[in-house]
Design a protein around this motif. Structure first.
Motif, PDB file in Angstrom:
ATOM      1  N   ARG A 277      24.988 -10.006  -5.397  1.00 39.44           N
ATOM      2  CA  ARG A 277      24.105 -10.030  -6.560  1.00 39.44           C
ATOM      3  C   ARG A 277      23.331  -8.714  -6.619  1.00 39.44           C
ATOM      4  NH1 ARG A 277      21.969 -16.143  -7.700  1.00 39.44           N
ATOM      5  NH2 ARG A 277      23.955 -17.208  -7.266  1.00 39.44           N
ATOM      6  N   LEU A 278      22.998  -8.309  -7.834  1.00 37.96           N
ATOM      7  CA  LEU A 278      22.401  -6.998  -8.042  1.00 37.96           C
ATOM      8  C   LEU A 278      21.163  -6.778  -7.180  1.00 37.96           C
ATOM      9  CD1 LEU A 278      22.270  -4.302  -9.531  1.00 37.96           C
ATOM     10  CD2 LEU A 278      21.043  -5.455 -11.381  1.00 37.96           C
ATOM     11  N   LEU A 299      29.515  -7.146  -8.883  1.00 42.34           N
ATOM     12  CA  LEU A 299      28.321  -7.988  -9.051  1.00 42.34           C
ATOM     13  C   LEU A 299      28.740  -9.438  -9.201  1.00 42.34           C
ATOM     14  CD1 LEU A 299      26.105  -5.836 -11.452  1.00 42.34           C
ATOM     15  CD2 LEU A 299      26.213  -5.828  -8.948  1.00 42.34           C
ATOM     16  N   ASP A 301      26.359 -11.920  -9.778  1.00 39.30           N
ATOM     17  CA  ASP A 301      25.291 -12.667 -10.456  1.00 39.30           C
ATOM     18  C   ASP A 301      25.890 -13.662 -11.446  1.00 39.30           C
ATOM     19  OD1 ASP A 301      22.539 -10.748 -10.098  1.00 39.30           O
ATOM     20  OD2 ASP A 301      24.480  -9.781  -9.832  1.00 39.30           O
ATOM     21  N   PRO A 308      22.682  -2.982 -15.395  1.00 38.57           N
ATOM     22  CA  PRO A 308      23.075  -2.998 -13.988  1.00 38.57           C
ATOM     23  C   PRO A 308      23.445  -1.625 -13.440  1.00 38.57           C
ATOM     24  CG  PRO A 308      24.819  -3.914 -15.366  1.00 38.57           C
ATOM     25  CD  PRO A 308      23.628  -3.742 -16.249  1.00 38.57           C
TER      26      PRO A 308
END
Length: 389
Positions: A277-278, A299, A301, A308
Motif C-alpha cells: 500500500r502506498l 500498489l 491499496d 500516487p
C-alpha cells in the motif's frame, strides 16, 4: 587461452524511456579496461550488439568507438549477430574490419569457417553461429523440418565436420545466439518461438570445448562448457535480481576449462521492485536501500490513492513504473454476469461497478447523487420528453 565472453549489449536501448547510452558507453570502456588488465587473448560477443535492426545514430557511433578501442588493444574479437540485429547491416565491411582483428560473423553460410587463433599450446578455432531464423535458413541447411533445433543442429554438423579435418589438438569454441533448454529467461528477450518450440537442447553443441551463448539476459551455466554471459545492463524490471557479469574463461591446452570467473559489470543505477500500500511504501524504513534505485512500484491499496506517482517520487525519485493490483475480497467464481445483475437497477449496477474497481469501496453520498443525476439526464431525449424507463 584466456577468453572474455559477453553478449546482448543492445546498444541504443532505453529503460522505460530513460536513455542508457551513457551506461552502455561506461560498460564498453570497462570491457576494454578488463581486456588490458586481465591479459585477455580473445573477446567474444554472442549477438544482439544493437537493440534493433536499424539502430539510432548514437548507438552506431558508440559501436564504432568500441571497435576502434578493441582494435587498438590488439586483442582479437569475434562477434555474431543476434535476433535483434540486422545481420546484413552489422556485417557490412566485415572483410575489411577482419584485418583489424575484429571478426564479424553474420552470414549463416559461413558458420563452418572459423576464426583460428593461436597460443602457446596450438590453434583454437572459433566458429560463429549467428542467430538462425529457421524459415530463412532452412534452404541453406537443407532441413526438412522448420525449427530451431533442426537448423542449429545442421549448423553444428558443419562445424564438427570442419573440426574433424583439422589437427587433432585443435581446440574449439562456438558462439551461438539461441534459447538453450534449461536457460532461465526474463521479460527482456524477444520471443523467438517457431512452431511452439523456441529452445534447443544443450546436446546439440556436443563435440566442442566451449560454447559462448547469447540471447538470455541472465548470466548462467547450462553445463560447465555451455554458458550465457547475460546482458551487461538490466533492460527490464524482471532483471532486478540479476548480477550483471562477463565470463572470464581459461581454456587449457587440451580444451579443458582450467578456470572460470564472473567479472562484474558497472551498475549505473540499481533496479528494484517494491509492492504494498502506498503509505506503507512511503514509510517503510527497510526500503531505504532502494531510494536511489529505478523503481517499479505495485500498489495494492483497495482504493486508488490520489497522486500516487508524485507521492512515491518524493521518497523514490527514480520511480519510473507504477502498477495497480488492488487487494480485493474474493468473489464467487460461479456467479455469471447475468446472475450478478439480476434484480438490480441502473443505479445499483453503477454503484456495484464503482465498488468493483475500488476493491469493495462503493461511492459516497456525493458520488451517488452524481450517478443518479447522470442516469436521470439520459432518460430525457433532445426534445425534453421523458424517455420510457
Amino acid at each position: 587461452m584466456r577468453i572474455l565472453h559477453t553478449s546482448d549489449w543492445h546498444l541504443g536501448r532505453s529503460f522505460h524511456r530513460v536513455s542508457l547510452l551513457d551506461a552502455q558507453a561506461a560498460f564498453l570502456d570497462h570491457l576494454v579496461t578488463t581486456v588490458r588488465e586481465r591479459d585477455v587473448e580473445a573477446v567474444l560477443v554472442a549477438g544482439d550488439v544493437y537493440d534493433r535492426a536499424v539502430p539510432p545514430l548514437a548507438a552506431v557511433e558508440l559501436f564504432d568507438r568500441a571497435l576502434h578501442q578493441l582494435a587498438a588493444a590488439g586483442v582479437p574479437t569475434v562477434m555474431i549477430s543476434g535476433n535483434h540485429d540486422s545481420a546484413r547491416r552489422l556485417g557490412v565491411g566485415a572483410g575489411l574490419i577482419d584485418r583489424a582483428g575484429i571478426h564479424l560473423r553474420t552470414d549463416p553460410a559461413g558458420c563452418a569457417t572459423p576464426v583460428v587463433l593461436r597460443d602457446a599450446h596450438g590453434d583454437v578455432a572459433f566458429y560463429g553461429l549467428p542467430y538462425l531464423e529457421p524459415a530463412l535458413v532452412r534452404d541453406e541447411f537443407k532441413v526438412s523440418k522448420v525449427g530451431h533445433e533442426a537448423v542449429v543442429g545442421a549448423a553444428m554438423e558443419r562445424v564438427r565436420a570442419d573440426l574433424a579435418a583439422r589437427p587433432a589438438n585443435t581446440r574449439s569454441v562456438v558462439l551461438a545466439h539461441a534459447f538453450v533448454t534449461g536457460g532461465e529467461p526474463s521479460d527482456s528477450e524477444r520471443d523467438i518461438t517457431i512452431g511452439g518450440v523456441a529452445s534447443v537442447p544443450a546436446g546439440v553443441f556436443d563435440g566442442v570445448d566451449y560454447v559462448a551463448l547469447g540471447h538470455l539476459h541472465g548470466s548462467q551455466a547450462i553445463t560447465a562448457r555451455v554458458r550465457y554471459s547475460g546482458s551487461p545492463l538490466a533492460y527490464s524490471f524482471s532483471e532486478a535480481d540479476h548480477r550483471k557479469t562477463m565470463w572470464l574463461i581459461d581454456l587449457g591446452p587440451g580444451g579443458e576449462i582450467e578456470a572460470q570467473e564472473r567479472l562484474d559489470c558497472p551498475v549505473p543505477r540499481r533496479v528494484a521492485r517494491i509492492r504494498g500500500r502506498l503509505e506503507e511504501l512511503i514509510e517503510d524504513p527497510s526500503l531505504e536501500r532502494h531510494e536511489d534505485s529505478w523503481i517499479e512500484a505495485t500498489l495494492t491499496d483497495p482504493v486508488r490513492p490520489t497522486e500516487p506517482m508524485a507521492r512515491l517520487c518524493a521518497r523514490f525519485p527514480h520511480t519510473i513504473s507504477l502498477v495497480f493490483e488492488p487487494e480485493r475480497a474474493p468473489e464467487d467464481p460461479l456467479a455469471s454476469y447475468a446472475q450478478r445483475l439480476k434484480g438490480r437497477d441502473d443505479q445499483q449496477i453503477a454503484e456495484d461497478f464503482v465498488a468493483h474497481v475500488r476493491g469493495g469501496s462503493g461511492p459516497d453520498e456525493r458520488e451517488r447523487t452524481v450517478l443518479f443525476g447522470a442516469f436521470d439526464d439520459v432518460r430525457v431525449d433532445d426534445t425534453g420528453r421523458e424517455v420510457a424507463r
